[in-house]
Scaffold this motif. Sequence first.
Motif, short mmCIF file in Angstrom:
data_model
loop_
_atom_site.label_atom_id
_atom_site.label_comp_id
_atom_site.label_asym_id
_atom_site.label_seq_id
_atom_site.Cartn_x
_atom_site.Cartn_y
_atom_site.Cartn_z
N CYS A 277 1.16 5.35 0.51
CA CYS A 277 1.71 4.38 1.46
C CYS A 277 3.21 4.56 1.61
O CYS A 277 3.93 4.66 0.63
CB CYS A 277 1.41 2.95 0.99
SG CYS A 277 2.03 1.74 2.18
N GLU B 294 5.35 2.42 2.62
CA GLU B 294 6.11 1.16 2.47
C GLU B 294 6.64 1.04 1.04
O GLU B 294 6.22 1.77 0.13
CB GLU B 294 5.21 -0.04 2.80
CG GLU B 294 4.61 0.01 4.19
CD GLU B 294 5.66 -0.08 5.30
OE1 GLU B 294 6.29 -1.14 5.43
OE2 GLU B 294 5.85 0.91 6.03
N CYS C 115 6.83 -1.95 -1.09
CA CYS C 115 6.58 -3.25 -1.73
C CYS C 115 6.74 -3.13 -3.26
O CYS C 115 6.06 -2.32 -3.89
CB CYS C 115 5.18 -3.75 -1.39
SG CYS C 115 4.85 -3.77 0.38
N TYR D 130 5.92 -4.71 -5.88
CA TYR D 130 4.85 -5.04 -6.83
C TYR D 130 3.72 -4.01 -6.81
O TYR D 130 2.81 -4.07 -7.62
CB TYR D 130 4.24 -6.40 -6.47
CG TYR D 130 3.80 -6.46 -5.02
CD1 TYR D 130 2.55 -6.00 -4.61
CD2 TYR D 130 4.68 -6.92 -4.03
CE1 TYR D 130 2.18 -5.99 -3.28
CE2 TYR D 130 4.32 -6.92 -2.70
CZ TYR D 130 3.06 -6.45 -2.33
OH TYR D 130 2.71 -6.43 -1.02
N CYS D 131 3.78 -3.07 -5.84
CA CYS D 131 2.57 -2.31 -5.53
C CYS D 131 2.59 -0.91 -6.12
O CYS D 131 3.54 -0.15 -5.91
CB CYS D 131 2.41 -2.24 -4.00
SG CYS D 131 0.95 -1.33 -3.52
N GLN E 5 0.81 1.43 -5.18
CA GLN E 5 0.43 2.41 -4.16
C GLN E 5 1.58 2.79 -3.24
O GLN E 5 1.41 3.59 -2.32
CB GLN E 5 -0.71 1.84 -3.31
CG GLN E 5 -1.88 1.36 -4.16
CD GLN E 5 -3.06 1.01 -3.29
OE1 GLN E 5 -3.72 1.89 -2.74
NE2 GLN E 5 -3.34 -0.26 -3.14
N SER E 6 2.75 2.20 -3.46
CA SER E 6 3.86 2.41 -2.54
C SER E 6 4.53 3.75 -2.78
O SER E 6 4.37 4.37 -3.84
CB SER E 6 4.89 1.30 -2.70
OG SER E 6 5.75 1.61 -3.77
N SER F 45 -4.79 1.00 1.79
CA SER F 45 -3.33 1.03 1.64
C SER F 45 -2.71 1.52 2.95
O SER F 45 -3.39 2.13 3.78
CB SER F 45 -2.95 1.97 0.50
OG SER F 45 -3.37 3.28 0.82
N GLY F 46 -1.42 1.25 3.07
CA GLY F 46 -0.71 1.77 4.25
C GLY F 46 -0.05 0.67 5.05
O GLY F 46 -0.36 -0.51 4.87
S1 SF4 Z 1 -0.28 -0.51 0.14
FE1 SF4 Z 1 0.29 -2.44 1.11
S2 SF4 Z 1 1.26 -3.61 -0.53
FE2 SF4 Z 1 1.22 -1.47 -1.20
S3 SF4 Z 1 3.22 -0.61 -0.56
FE3 SF4 Z 1 1.73 -0.23 1.07
S4 SF4 Z 1 2.01 -1.98 2.50
FE4 SF4 Z 1 2.94 -2.55 0.54
#
Ligand code: SF4
Length: 334
Positions: free
Chosen positions: A65, A67, A69, A71-72, A74-75, A113-114
């Motif tokens: 992903c 982004e 974030c 807490y994530c 997957q970012s 995700s994404g």
């Molecule tokens: S998967 Fe969703 S929560 Fe995680 S970084 Fe990407 S947008 Fe943010």
Amino acid sequence: MMNYEALADRVLQGETLTDAEAMAILESPDDDLLPLLHAAYKVRKHYYGNKVKLNMIINTKSGLCPENCGYCAQSIVSKAPIEKYAMMKQEEIVAGAERAASVNAGTYCIVASGRGPVNRELEIVIDSVKEIKSKHADMTVCACLGILKPEQAKRLKEAGVDRYNHNINTSAAHHSSITTSHTYDDRVNTVESAKEAGISPCSGVIVGMREMKEDIIDMARSLHALDADSIPVNFLHAVDGTPLEGTNELTPRYCLKVLSLFRFINPTKEIRISGGREVNLRSLQPFGLYPANSIFIGDYLTTAGQESDRDRQMLEDLGFEVDLEPLKKTPATV
Ligand code: SF4
């Protein structure tokens, strides 16, 4: 001691908590926990009896992903060693729905995700949902695919998506401390797009991200204003390698106070104890079901949940029952 029972009665009559009352709940002494939960249960019971909704998640696309974030796992900024994969095939997504049906999960959540779905991903979800709905007409299908354009929301609705999840995550004021790659308003706009398309809105929060108590009150009120039918309340399970690594500011008792506050401010809504339930509520997990009426069973996106047998046992021990009612509009907001 604050008269929590009188507060519950006022909420049931349609009154809104004042900021001072909301803060008093979050700051209530631990000795007040049982009267507080009793009052929150009075409200929950009025709308949902002793029923508990079960939700099951499938992570159809993991990591990758762009982004940021905080807490994530997957970012793009996360160094957490998670499994990363592109969008699953239709067969795998449909097979997940069969697993959800086999454990009586009334809601199946298709998550990816994404920042938002590209066309190819949207088409896979659409075809999967059509097939799932042809086999399990009563199953509530929720999609959680990120920021959604109005025309994408329409297509999902036509395919049979009942619900769309997009969390506000935190308060408007705290949002830029958590992510800078999209805005709080982007998130709210996606919830509005889902609503406009006729999809039931699901939007929730993550508690424990170094926010203030005022932010928690603000989140609960914002979700009330958004009229979110379903409100997942996550408690941060900080994953090593994410920007929030090492954040561990919650106690089980505080989590219960937060859940009670959410019930008082959103009395009619499905409130779900979500990610971080096991690590943050620990041995007090069963108490969470007095204010909340919904849980996830199975695993979360990148962390493991407790086995569904243990959840089932917990409901049985509490004398609660699995809610098998198909989705209907939650009672009107008071
Ligand atoms: S998967 Fe969703 S929560 Fe995680 S970084 Fe990407 S947008 Fe943010």
